[in-house]
Design a protein around this motif. Structure first.
Motif, PDB file in Angstrom:
ATOM      1  N   TYR A   1       0.843  -1.191   0.000  1.00 24.91           N
ATOM      2  CA  TYR A   1       0.000   0.000   0.000  1.00 24.91           C
ATOM      3  C   TYR A   1       0.882   1.246   0.000  1.00 24.91           C
ATOM      4  CZ  TYR A   1      -3.217   3.555   1.754  1.00 24.91           C
ATOM      5  OH  TYR A   1      -3.951   4.695   1.918  1.00 24.91           O
ATOM      6  N   THR A   2       0.581   2.162  -0.885  1.00 24.16           N
ATOM      7  CA  THR A   2       1.360   3.397  -0.981  1.00 24.16           C
ATOM      8  C   THR A   2       0.773   4.454  -0.057  1.00 24.16           C
ATOM      9  OG1 THR A   2       1.821   2.918  -3.301  1.00 24.16           O
ATOM     10  CG2 THR A   2       2.211   5.179  -2.546  1.00 24.16           C
ATOM     11  N   THR A   3       1.599   4.933   0.846  1.00 23.35           N
ATOM     12  CA  THR A   3       1.128   5.963   1.770  1.00 23.35           C
ATOM     13  C   THR A   3       1.440   7.347   1.204  1.00 23.35           C
ATOM     14  OG1 THR A   3       3.220   5.993   2.967  1.00 23.35           O
ATOM     15  CG2 THR A   3       1.536   4.461   3.740  1.00 23.35           C
ATOM     16  N   TYR A   4       0.762   8.315   1.742  1.00 25.85           N
ATOM     17  CA  TYR A   4       0.955   9.690   1.295  1.00 25.85           C
ATOM     18  C   TYR A   4       1.336  10.556   2.481  1.00 25.85           C
ATOM     19  CZ  TYR A   4      -1.362   8.053  -2.873  1.00 25.85           C
ATOM     20  OH  TYR A   4      -1.675   7.353  -4.010  1.00 25.85           O
TER      21      TYR A   4
ATOM     22  N   SER B   1       2.921   8.688  10.532  1.00 24.11           N
ATOM     23  CA  SER B   1       1.688   8.668   9.741  1.00 24.11           C
ATOM     24  C   SER B   1       1.686   7.518   8.734  1.00 24.11           C
ATOM     25  CB  SER B   1       1.486  10.006   9.032  1.00 24.11           C
ATOM     26  OG  SER B   1       2.489  10.215   8.070  1.00 24.11           O
ATOM     27  N   GLY B   2       2.867   7.144   8.247  1.00 22.65           N
ATOM     28  CA  GLY B   2       2.929   6.050   7.288  1.00 22.65           C
ATOM     29  C   GLY B   2       2.451   4.733   7.888  1.00 22.65           C
TER      30      GLY B   2
ATOM     31  N   GLU C   1      -1.203   4.879   8.564  1.00 18.29           N
ATOM     32  CA  GLU C   1      -2.026   4.769   7.360  1.00 18.29           C
ATOM     33  C   GLU C   1      -2.102   3.316   6.885  1.00 18.29           C
ATOM     34  OE1 GLU C   1      -1.046   7.549   4.305  1.00 18.29           O
ATOM     35  OE2 GLU C   1      -2.564   6.766   2.926  1.00 18.29           O
ATOM     36  N   ARG C   2      -0.999   2.604   7.002  1.00 19.46           N
ATOM     37  CA  ARG C   2      -1.027   1.178   6.633  1.00 19.46           C
ATOM     38  C   ARG C   2      -1.957   0.400   7.573  1.00 19.46           C
ATOM     39  NH1 ARG C   2       4.545   2.116   5.213  1.00 19.46           N
ATOM     40  NH2 ARG C   2       4.766   1.762   2.972  1.00 19.46           N
TER      41      ARG C   2
ATOM     42  N   TYR D   1      -5.329   1.076   6.529  1.00 20.05           N
ATOM     43  CA  TYR D   1      -5.656   0.352   5.289  1.00 20.05           C
ATOM     44  C   TYR D   1      -6.067  -1.082   5.600  1.00 20.05           C
ATOM     45  CZ  TYR D   1      -5.020  -1.729   0.671  1.00 20.05           C
ATOM     46  OH  TYR D   1      -5.212  -2.411  -0.502  1.00 20.05           O
TER      47      TYR D   1
ATOM     48  N   GLN E   1      -7.308   6.828   4.228  1.00 18.22           N
ATOM     49  CA  GLN E   1      -6.833   8.210   4.353  1.00 18.22           C
ATOM     50  C   GLN E   1      -7.789   9.047   5.193  1.00 18.22           C
ATOM     51  OE1 GLN E   1      -6.364   9.060   0.195  1.00 18.22           O
ATOM     52  NE2 GLN E   1      -4.753   7.527   0.016  1.00 18.22           N
TER      53      GLN E   1
ATOM     54  N   LEU F   1      -7.280   8.010   8.784  1.00 17.91           N
ATOM     55  CA  LEU F   1      -6.028   8.550   9.314  1.00 17.91           C
ATOM     56  C   LEU F   1      -6.204  10.017   9.697  1.00 17.91           C
ATOM     57  CD1 LEU F   1      -2.956   8.407   9.834  1.00 17.91           C
ATOM     58  CD2 LEU F   1      -2.626   9.066   7.454  1.00 17.91           C
TER      59      LEU F   1
END
Lengths: 253, 179
Positions: free
Chosen positions: A16-19, B25-26, B29-30, B33, B43, B46
């Motif tokens: 998964y690509t985070t932003y 945050s990365g 966010e995972r 997900y 997103q 988050l």
């Protein structure tokens, strides 16, 4: 088997690509929402009022711009904590907060979260809500303790327990008249007072829109229970629950 | 209001928050997900979580527990969202909007895993993600979810039981692909 799950989940997460998150934008949004969302209650509490001793002595707002030695007088009613006065102005028309130079010490100890939740439970039990209503903790909430009271139809009431460390001027939330619609009443049979607000923040709407009713019961010791409901809930009904909750817990505060 | 015992000045708070977001945050966010199985929802979740974390920054006296606190917020928010959406959302075997077509078996396997995760109730999904992605102990998972260790065990067992068949099938597909 668990290791396979571990590998699969890690693979999925890594794919998964985070932003990047703009923290400054979040802070800015938080500041704006906070200003609007809790304008009536929490923000107001940050605005210290004029001398309470003088107000208690006079029973009026006439002395709001002069401070008095008697401001540490023990509170006797919930009204002690509520100041209904228009904000004083500087000569140039801007508003000022006289309490900036006159902090008021709190006579009430800060309660624990457990005590706060217990107080909410007592208010909930005494409120006379419809049969089948339930109470759920919101550990992420405001104040000392926050609960959701869920009515049988699914309507959620937000119950917030907090305590004031100084009297608040509930007309001072803004210079453009916010707070002008708020009513102040005594809660019959108690020493508590209540603020009744027909235009209060209710939900976590992203734009911080108002859209609810709120009744804040302030006890003589400065502890508060705020009942917040949606705008489609009758304010009189909400007030009845809040008042019953206060009346049913007399002596336990 | 009287400042909380963990009160920090606003400038300090903003600085700490900015640093935390940059660092974490990365991973958050995972985690989002895996909970939502949807990028846009992750997103949103988050951002919503970070907003709430910021609002209660002073409440977290032990900065080392920020991650656990953030995940707890995230799980609670996700469960609330799920409850609101469950009356109108239909869970399907396959993702309604699959990703860009890819012939490799890994992508198919991920999509299948996403589909299987979506079938799990939010509590089971959170349990298995905390246990096997975040590598938390059963006691830690119980603390985050606010339940007993026994509940964690039972939820984990059910979730693994559901995923077991799926992963076994995935392994068979992988063997066939390599052959």
């Amino acid at each position: 088997m668990p290791s396979e799950v571990h590998v699969a989940l890690r693979d999925l997460a890594e794919s998964y690509t985070t932003y990047p998150v703009d923290a400054k934008a979040l802070i800015k949004q938080h500041t704006r929402r906070k200003r609007v969302k809790i304008a009536v209650f929490t923000s107001l509490a940050a605005l210290v009022t004029t001398s309470m001793g003088l107000l208690v002595a006079n029973g009026s707002n006439s002395g709001r711009t002069s401070l008095h030695e008697g401001s540490t007088t023990d509170p006797r009613t919930g009204r002690y904590w509520l100041i209904d006065a228009p904000p004083p102005r500087h000569a140039d028309g801007t508003f000022y907060d006289p309490a900036d130079s006159q902090p008021t010490a709190s006579p009430a100890p800060r309660e624990s979260k457990a005590s706060g939740y217990a107080a909410l439970q007592r208010a909930f039990d005494a409120a006379g809500l419809p049969r089948g209503s339930t109470l759920q903790h919101r550990p992420d909430g405001y104040g000392t303790a926050t609960d959701d009271a869920i009515l049988p139809g699914g309507t959620r009431l937000l119950l917030i327990r907090d305590e004031l460390d100084r009297p608040i001027n509930f007309r001072m939330s803004s210079s453009d008249g916010v707070g002008a619609h708020i009513l102040e009443q005594d809660v019959p049979g108690t020493r508590s007072a209540a603020l009744i607000d027909d235009n209060s923040p209710y939900a976590d709407s992203p734009d911080g829109r108002y859209g609810g009713h709120a009744v804040t019961v302030v006890a003589a010791d400065g502890t508060t229970v705020m009942w917040v409901g949606p705008s489609n809930l009758n304010l009189t009904t909400l007030k009845g629950w809040a008042f019953s909750g206060a009346q049913g817990t007399v002596g336990s505060e | 209001m009287r400042p909380h015992p963990g009160y920090v000045k606003r400038a300090d708070r903003d600085g700490e928050f900015t640093a935390y977001v940059a660092a974490c945050s990365g991973s958050l966010e995972r985690f989002a997900y895996l909970l939502t199985t949807d990028a846009s929802q992750a997103q949103d979740l988050l951002q919503s979580t970070l907003m709430q974390l910021l609002a209660h920054w002073s409440d977290v006296r032990d900065r080392a527990s920020l991650d656990a606190y953030a995940r707890k917020i995230m799980i609670n928010k996700h469960r609330a969202w799920w409850r609101r959406r469950s009356s109108s959302e239909v869970i399907t075997d396959r993702l309604i909007m699959p990703s860009v077509p890819d012939a490799t078996w890994q992508v198919d396997a991920r999509q299948d895993l996403l589909s299987q995760l979506r079938k799990l109730p939010p509590r089971q999904r959170a349990t298995v993600v905390l246990r096997y992605y975040e590598d938390m102990s059963e006691a830690e998972v119980a603390a985050v979810l606010g339940c007993s260790i026994g509940t964690v065990k039972s939820q984990t067992s059910r979730a693994l039981g559901h995923l077991r068949a799926h992963l076994a099938q995935g392994a068979a597909n992988e063997e066939a692909h390599r052959a």
